[in-house]
Write a protein that holds these residues in place. Sequence first.
Motif, mmCIF file in Angstrom:
data_model
loop_
_atom_site.group_PDB
_atom_site.id
_atom_site.type_symbol
_atom_site.label_atom_id
_atom_site.label_comp_id
_atom_site.label_asym_id
_atom_site.label_seq_id
_atom_site.Cartn_x
_atom_site.Cartn_y
_atom_site.Cartn_z
ATOM 1 N N SER A 1 -7.501 0.284 17.993
ATOM 2 C CA SER A 1 -8.330 0.740 16.888
ATOM 3 C C SER A 1 -8.486 -0.378 15.867
ATOM 4 C CB SER A 1 -7.701 1.954 16.211
ATOM 5 O OG SER A 1 -7.540 2.977 17.136
ATOM 6 N N PRO A 2 -9.715 -0.666 15.441
ATOM 7 C CA PRO A 2 -9.926 -1.737 14.481
ATOM 8 C C PRO A 2 -9.580 -1.310 13.059
ATOM 9 C CG PRO A 2 -12.021 -0.743 15.053
ATOM 10 C CD PRO A 2 -10.956 -0.073 15.892
ATOM 11 N N VAL A 3 -8.294 -1.198 12.781
ATOM 12 C CA VAL A 3 -7.833 -0.867 11.431
ATOM 13 C C VAL A 3 -7.313 -2.155 10.826
ATOM 14 C CG1 VAL A 3 -6.218 0.505 10.074
ATOM 15 C CG2 VAL A 3 -7.269 1.481 12.099
ATOM 16 N N SER A 4 -7.846 -2.548 9.694
ATOM 17 C CA SER A 4 -7.449 -3.821 9.099
ATOM 18 C C SER A 4 -6.014 -3.752 8.590
ATOM 19 C CB SER A 4 -8.390 -4.153 7.935
ATOM 20 O OG SER A 4 -8.068 -3.380 6.809
ATOM 21 N N PRO A 5 -5.362 -4.908 8.462
ATOM 22 C CA PRO A 5 -3.993 -4.918 7.944
ATOM 23 C C PRO A 5 -3.901 -4.293 6.554
ATOM 24 C CG PRO A 5 -4.578 -7.049 8.868
ATOM 25 C CD PRO A 5 -5.817 -6.209 8.873
ATOM 26 N N ALA A 6 -4.993 -4.365 5.797
ATOM 27 C CA ALA A 6 -4.991 -3.762 4.461
ATOM 28 C C ALA A 6 -5.013 -2.234 4.539
ATOM 29 C CB ALA A 6 -6.188 -4.252 3.662
ATOM 30 N N LEU A 7 -5.388 -1.712 5.705
ATOM 31 C CA LEU A 7 -5.442 -0.268 5.914
ATOM 32 C C LEU A 7 -4.522 0.099 7.081
ATOM 33 C CD1 LEU A 7 -9.271 0.433 5.587
ATOM 34 C CD2 LEU A 7 -7.499 0.982 3.927
ATOM 35 N N PRO A 8 -3.224 0.170 6.831
ATOM 36 C CA PRO A 8 -2.302 0.452 7.929
ATOM 37 C C PRO A 8 -2.406 1.877 8.473
ATOM 38 C CG PRO A 8 -1.141 0.435 5.846
ATOM 39 C CD PRO A 8 -2.548 -0.003 5.569
ATOM 40 N N VAL A 9 -3.033 2.756 7.737
ATOM 41 C CA VAL A 9 -3.199 4.139 8.169
ATOM 42 C C VAL A 9 -4.656 4.328 8.571
ATOM 43 C CG1 VAL A 9 -3.041 6.549 7.472
ATOM 44 C CG2 VAL A 9 -1.396 4.895 6.584
ATOM 45 N N PRO A 10 -4.896 4.682 9.834
ATOM 46 C CA PRO A 10 -6.290 4.852 10.266
ATOM 47 C C PRO A 10 -6.917 6.083 9.619
ATOM 48 C CG PRO A 10 -4.797 5.585 11.988
ATOM 49 C CD PRO A 10 -3.945 4.984 10.905
ATOM 50 N N PRO A 11 -8.244 6.083 9.494
ATOM 51 C CA PRO A 11 -8.910 7.295 9.022
ATOM 52 C C PRO A 11 -8.652 8.411 10.024
ATOM 53 C CG PRO A 11 -10.515 5.721 9.860
ATOM 54 C CD PRO A 11 -9.191 5.034 9.873
ATOM 55 N N LEU B 1 -1.512 16.095 4.044
ATOM 56 C CA LEU B 1 -1.387 14.809 4.715
ATOM 57 C C LEU B 1 -1.928 13.683 3.829
ATOM 58 C CD1 LEU B 1 -0.631 13.256 7.306
ATOM 59 C CD2 LEU B 1 -2.960 13.716 8.127
ATOM 60 N N ALA B 2 -3.081 13.902 3.243
ATOM 61 C CA ALA B 2 -3.669 12.887 2.362
ATOM 62 C C ALA B 2 -2.755 12.617 1.169
ATOM 63 C CB ALA B 2 -5.054 13.331 1.893
ATOM 64 N N GLU B 3 -2.248 13.674 0.556
ATOM 65 C CA GLU B 3 -1.339 13.508 -0.583
ATOM 66 C C GLU B 3 -0.093 12.733 -0.174
ATOM 67 O OE1 GLU B 3 -0.498 17.403 -2.159
ATOM 68 O OE2 GLU B 3 -2.577 17.705 -2.799
ATOM 69 N N SER B 4 0.469 13.044 0.986
ATOM 70 C CA SER B 4 1.704 12.391 1.420
ATOM 71 C C SER B 4 1.495 10.910 1.716
ATOM 72 C CB SER B 4 2.284 13.094 2.657
ATOM 73 O OG SER B 4 1.535 12.780 3.817
ATOM 74 N N ARG B 5 0.272 10.538 2.046
ATOM 75 C CA ARG B 5 -0.027 9.140 2.377
ATOM 76 C C ARG B 5 -0.770 8.415 1.268
ATOM 77 N NH1 ARG B 5 -1.708 8.748 8.698
ATOM 78 N NH2 ARG B 5 0.378 9.089 9.502
ATOM 79 N N GLY B 6 -1.047 9.106 0.182
ATOM 80 C CA GLY B 6 -1.777 8.484 -0.922
ATOM 81 C C GLY B 6 -3.222 8.163 -0.571
ATOM 82 N N VAL C 1 -8.600 11.157 4.868
ATOM 83 C CA VAL C 1 -8.249 12.269 5.734
ATOM 84 C C VAL C 1 -9.325 13.327 5.505
ATOM 85 C CG1 VAL C 1 -6.580 14.089 6.255
ATOM 86 C CG2 VAL C 1 -5.768 11.809 5.598
ATOM 87 N N VAL C 2 -9.902 13.817 6.598
ATOM 88 C CA VAL C 2 -10.982 14.796 6.506
ATOM 89 C C VAL C 2 -10.601 16.050 7.279
ATOM 90 C CG1 VAL C 2 -13.379 15.285 7.172
ATOM 91 C CG2 VAL C 2 -12.773 13.045 6.259
#
Length: 178
Positions: free
Chosen positions: A5-15, A33-38, A89-90
């Motif tokens: 998955s092309p997730v940049s290092p700045a975004l360690p959590v994928p959408p 989930l969104a709250e727990s991951r900011g 997170v959607v």
Amino acid sequence: MTDDSPVSPALPVPPMVVMGVQGSGKSTVGRLLAESRGLRFIDGDDLHSAEAKAKMASGHPLTDADRLPWLTRIADAMAAALGAGESTVVACSALKRSYRDLMRAIVPGLVFAELYGDQSLVADRLSHRNHEYMPTHLLDSQFATLEPLAADEAGLRVSLTKTPDEIVGAITESNGQR
């Protein structure tokens, strides 16, 4: 399951999309989930057109033609967030593989967490809630449309018999992968 998955290092959590039929707890789990991951949370229900909401409120299930513009709006919102360096997170039903493929085409690296369970359990949950425009009798059409997350799709399936906190824990522990 792939890990390319092309997730940049700045975004360690994928959408991620928390998916499932109505009443499965998508919004509750997605928000937690969104709250727990900011991360930012988007409720896909908020992006339905007025026409689609009216159709569902009148007791008619949406068709693919009704859903495709909605799914595109959701994926576009996620892509815009990614463009701004933000993962999201959607909560979105994403019932069919083709819907998920459409969203992945717009948001490469998108991961899905499917909340799955027995129709009678979901029906019982629905009997205790009042949704703005989604009558409980549309549950049959949701289960008829549902194509469970396949083994080759990025994501995981989590039983909705777990508590919302347990579901969030399972998703977090797996980082969205089986």
